[in-house]
Every structure is written in structure tokens, then in C-alpha cells.
Write a protein that holds these residues in place. Structure first.
Motif, PDB file in Angstrom:
ATOM      1  N   ALA A   1       2.070   5.650  -7.336  1.00 58.85           N
ATOM      2  CA  ALA A   1       1.762   7.043  -7.810  1.00 58.85           C
ATOM      3  C   ALA A   1       2.089   8.615  -8.354  1.00 58.85           C
ATOM      4  CB  ALA A   1       0.140   6.739  -6.907  1.00 58.85           C
ATOM      5  N   LEU A   2       2.526   8.889  -7.026  1.00 59.61           N
ATOM      6  CA  LEU A   2       2.761   9.983  -6.922  1.00 59.61           C
ATOM      7  C   LEU A   2       4.705  10.748  -7.394  1.00 59.61           C
ATOM      8  CD1 LEU A   2       3.340  11.142  -2.798  1.00 59.61           C
ATOM      9  CD2 LEU A   2       0.937  11.452  -4.453  1.00 59.61           C
ATOM     10  N   HIS A   3       5.499   9.297  -7.654  1.00 60.10           N
ATOM     11  CA  HIS A   3       6.828   9.466  -8.891  1.00 60.10           C
ATOM     12  C   HIS A   3       5.821   9.948 -10.313  1.00 60.10           C
ATOM     13  CE1 HIS A   3      10.272   8.561 -10.326  1.00 60.10           C
ATOM     14  NE2 HIS A   3       9.866   7.932 -11.428  1.00 60.10           N
ATOM     15  N   GLN A   4       4.995   8.522 -10.431  1.00 61.61           N
ATOM     16  CA  GLN A   4       4.092   8.412 -12.203  1.00 61.61           C
ATOM     17  C   GLN A   4       3.429  10.008 -11.981  1.00 61.61           C
ATOM     18  OE1 GLN A   4       4.421   6.363 -14.544  1.00 61.61           O
ATOM     19  NE2 GLN A   4       3.949   8.523 -15.727  1.00 61.61           N
ATOM     20  N   LEU A   5       3.090  10.810 -11.237  1.00 62.84           N
ATOM     21  CA  LEU A   5       2.415  12.127 -10.912  1.00 62.84           C
ATOM     22  C   LEU A   5       3.120  12.922 -11.746  1.00 62.84           C
ATOM     23  CD1 LEU A   5      -0.741  12.596  -8.941  1.00 62.84           C
ATOM     24  CD2 LEU A   5      -0.723  12.311 -11.095  1.00 62.84           C
ATOM     25  N   ASP A   6       4.412  12.732 -11.311  1.00 62.20           N
ATOM     26  CA  ASP A   6       5.877  14.140 -11.284  1.00 62.20           C
ATOM     27  C   ASP A   6       6.472  13.682 -12.651  1.00 62.20           C
ATOM     28  OD1 ASP A   6       6.756  16.105 -10.234  1.00 62.20           O
ATOM     29  OD2 ASP A   6       8.934  14.518 -10.536  1.00 62.20           O
ATOM     30  N   ALA A   7       6.615  12.451 -13.192  1.00 61.34           N
ATOM     31  CA  ALA A   7       7.155  12.611 -13.845  1.00 61.34           C
ATOM     32  C   ALA A   7       5.815  12.912 -15.679  1.00 61.34           C
ATOM     33  CB  ALA A   7       6.782  10.616 -14.823  1.00 61.34           C
ATOM     34  N   TRP A   8       4.984  13.139 -14.959  1.00 60.21           N
ATOM     35  CA  TRP A   8       3.539  13.603 -16.208  1.00 60.21           C
ATOM     36  C   TRP A   8       3.436  14.481 -15.728  1.00 60.21           C
ATOM     37  CZ3 TRP A   8      -0.864   9.525 -14.796  1.00 60.21           C
ATOM     38  CH2 TRP A   8      -1.014   8.450 -15.254  1.00 60.21           C
ATOM     39  N   GLY A   9       4.025  15.535 -15.190  1.00 66.03           N
ATOM     40  CA  GLY A   9       4.462  17.244 -14.992  1.00 66.03           C
ATOM     41  C   GLY A   9       3.646  17.710 -13.209  1.00 66.03           C
TER      42      GLY A   9
ATOM     43  N   VAL B   1      -3.995  11.593  -0.983  1.00 71.41           N
ATOM     44  CA  VAL B   1      -4.551  10.737   0.271  1.00 71.41           C
ATOM     45  C   VAL B   1      -5.320   9.894   0.224  1.00 71.41           C
ATOM     46  CG1 VAL B   1      -6.852  11.391   1.337  1.00 71.41           C
ATOM     47  CG2 VAL B   1      -4.441  12.367   1.785  1.00 71.41           C
ATOM     48  N   VAL B   2      -5.735   9.698  -1.827  1.00 74.94           N
ATOM     49  CA  VAL B   2      -6.762   8.526  -2.166  1.00 74.94           C
ATOM     50  C   VAL B   2      -6.565   7.587  -2.639  1.00 74.94           C
ATOM     51  CG1 VAL B   2      -8.630   8.418  -3.984  1.00 74.94           C
ATOM     52  CG2 VAL B   2      -8.288  10.406  -2.948  1.00 74.94           C
ATOM     53  N   VAL B   3      -5.403   7.522  -3.681  1.00 74.80           N
ATOM     54  CA  VAL B   3      -4.144   6.280  -3.617  1.00 74.80           C
ATOM     55  C   VAL B   3      -3.812   5.459  -2.206  1.00 74.80           C
ATOM     56  CG1 VAL B   3      -2.316   5.295  -3.869  1.00 74.80           C
ATOM     57  CG2 VAL B   3      -3.395   6.831  -5.808  1.00 74.80           C
ATOM     58  N   SER B   4      -3.848   6.130  -1.017  1.00 76.17           N
ATOM     59  CA  SER B   4      -3.450   5.582   0.443  1.00 76.17           C
ATOM     60  C   SER B   4      -4.785   5.039   0.758  1.00 76.17           C
ATOM     61  CB  SER B   4      -2.982   6.591   1.439  1.00 76.17           C
ATOM     62  OG  SER B   4      -1.390   7.530   0.630  1.00 76.17           O
ATOM     63  N   GLU B   5      -6.211   5.822   1.104  1.00 76.49           N
ATOM     64  CA  GLU B   5      -7.485   5.154   1.564  1.00 76.49           C
ATOM     65  C   GLU B   5      -7.284   3.754   1.003  1.00 76.49           C
ATOM     66  OE1 GLU B   5      -7.706   5.569   4.191  1.00 76.49           O
ATOM     67  OE2 GLU B   5      -6.360   7.966   4.763  1.00 76.49           O
ATOM     68  N   LEU B   6      -7.697   4.210  -0.444  1.00 73.12           N
ATOM     69  CA  LEU B   6      -8.014   2.589  -1.755  1.00 73.12           C
ATOM     70  C   LEU B   6      -6.886   1.661  -1.246  1.00 73.12           C
ATOM     71  CD1 LEU B   6      -9.522   5.093  -4.540  1.00 73.12           C
ATOM     72  CD2 LEU B   6     -10.941   4.301  -2.472  1.00 73.12           C
TER      73      LEU B   6
ATOM     74  N   ALA C   1       0.935  -1.291   0.226  1.00 68.71           N
ATOM     75  CA  ALA C   1       0.213  -0.365   0.181  1.00 68.71           C
ATOM     76  C   ALA C   1       1.310   1.135   0.223  1.00 68.71           C
ATOM     77  CB  ALA C   1      -1.386   0.276   0.897  1.00 68.71           C
ATOM     78  N   ARG C   2       2.080   1.352   1.043  1.00 70.69           N
ATOM     79  CA  ARG C   2       2.786   2.757   0.786  1.00 70.69           C
ATOM     80  C   ARG C   2       3.195   2.800  -0.699  1.00 70.69           C
ATOM     81  NH1 ARG C   2       4.197   0.454   6.492  1.00 70.69           N
ATOM     82  NH2 ARG C   2       5.991  -1.356   5.135  1.00 70.69           N
ATOM     83  N   LEU C   3       3.849   1.649  -1.443  1.00 65.62           N
ATOM     84  CA  LEU C   3       4.551   1.277  -2.428  1.00 65.62           C
ATOM     85  C   LEU C   3       3.662   1.977  -3.551  1.00 65.62           C
ATOM     86  CD1 LEU C   3       7.202   1.470  -4.285  1.00 65.62           C
ATOM     87  CD2 LEU C   3       6.222  -0.875  -4.242  1.00 65.62           C
ATOM     88  N   ALA C   4       2.271   2.165  -3.491  1.00 66.04           N
ATOM     89  CA  ALA C   4       1.233   2.088  -4.470  1.00 66.04           C
ATOM     90  C   ALA C   4       1.068   2.974  -4.181  1.00 66.04           C
ATOM     91  CB  ALA C   4      -0.059   1.594  -4.054  1.00 66.04           C
TER      92      ALA C   4
END
Length: 139
Positions: free
Chosen positions: A30-38, A51-56, A23-26
Motif C-alpha cells: 500500500a505504501l509502495h503504491q502511494l509512493d508510485a502515485w506521488g 496505520v489504517v491498512v495495518s489495523e484492517l 498483513a505486513r505485505l499488504a
């Protein structure tokens, strides 16, 4: 974030072990991918996605875990929305927002998701279910 984020057409999919570490790695990927997308790490939108990824992901591990099965994270960038999907192998437990008890320290995850997302829900799949949330990329 006041500026519009343009990610349309981008997609990220990854499976993770149904553990707290998974879950932590997800969340981190996700944040790393968003950063790669700008989308800069630490921006308001990035923080909301975290927050949303962490909770889900935590719900997939705590309530949707089937021994020997992973969970899947999918980020789908639509025209003005980022759709976050977390799929697990358990079908008999659909997430629900429960009334909180005074002094409770848990049980608020889906309330947070509902507050941050423009919409969220659950859909079935061949094996298990997918809990999804959509966040507007414009503020």
C-alpha cells in the motif's frame, strides 16, 4: 501533509494470504503504491494510511480468516479521499470497537482507524465482508 494530494481515479487491488506475513505485505505494498502515485513514503498521509491498512489487515487475519481463503486490499482514490477496503471471507464477525481493559495491550486497532479516518464501516459481499475506511487527502 498540508498540500492537497490529487489521486482521483487511481485504484490498487491485491489479494494476500491470510497470515501475519500477508498483513505486513499488504501494508508495505500500500505504501509502495502511494509512493508510485506521488505520496512520499514517510509523509504524514502515508503514515496514516500505513496505520489504517495495518489495523484492517491484521483484523482480517486474526478475526476474519477462513482456512484456504485470502484477504483483499483495495485502495480507491476519490476526488479528495482515499478509500481503503479490506475484504475477508468471514461473514459472522463484524468488527466493533470494544471497551478497553486497564493495561490491555491489544484491542485498540479500530479506535486508531476511527481516529484517523473521516469515516469507516462494514459492508457485506457475496462471500464475507469488507471493512472500509476513508481518509481525507487534504489536511
Amino acid at each position: 501533509m498540508n498540500a492537497e494530494i490529487t489521486l482521483a481515479g487511481s485504484e490498487f487491488v491485491q489479494r494476500f494470504s491470510a497470515t501475519r506475513r500477508g498483513a505486513r505485505l499488504a501494508r508495505r505494498l500500500a505504501l509502495h503504491q502511494l509512493d508510485a502515485w506521488g505520496v512520499p513514503y514517510g509523509s504524514g498521509f502515508s503514515d496514516d494510511v500505513a496505520v489504517v491498512v495495518s489495523e484492517l489487515a491484521a483484523n482480517a487475519v486474526l478475526h476474519g480468516m477462513v482456512p484456504g481463503r485470502d484477504f483483499e486490499l483495495r485502495l480507491i482514490a476519490l476526488a479528495d479521499t482515499l478509500r481503503i477496503e479490506v475484504s475477508d471471507a468471514r461473514t459472522e464477525r463484524e468488527p466493533e470497537i470494544r471497551a478497553s481493559r486497564p493495561g490491555a495491550e491489544s484491542g485498540f486497532g479500530l479506535r486508531l482507524v476511527g481516529a484517523l479516518a473521516t469515516s469507516w464501516g462494514v459492508k457485506g459481499r457475496d462471500v464475507g465482508k469488507t471493512v472500509w475506511a476513508e481518509l481525507a487527502t487534504t489536511r
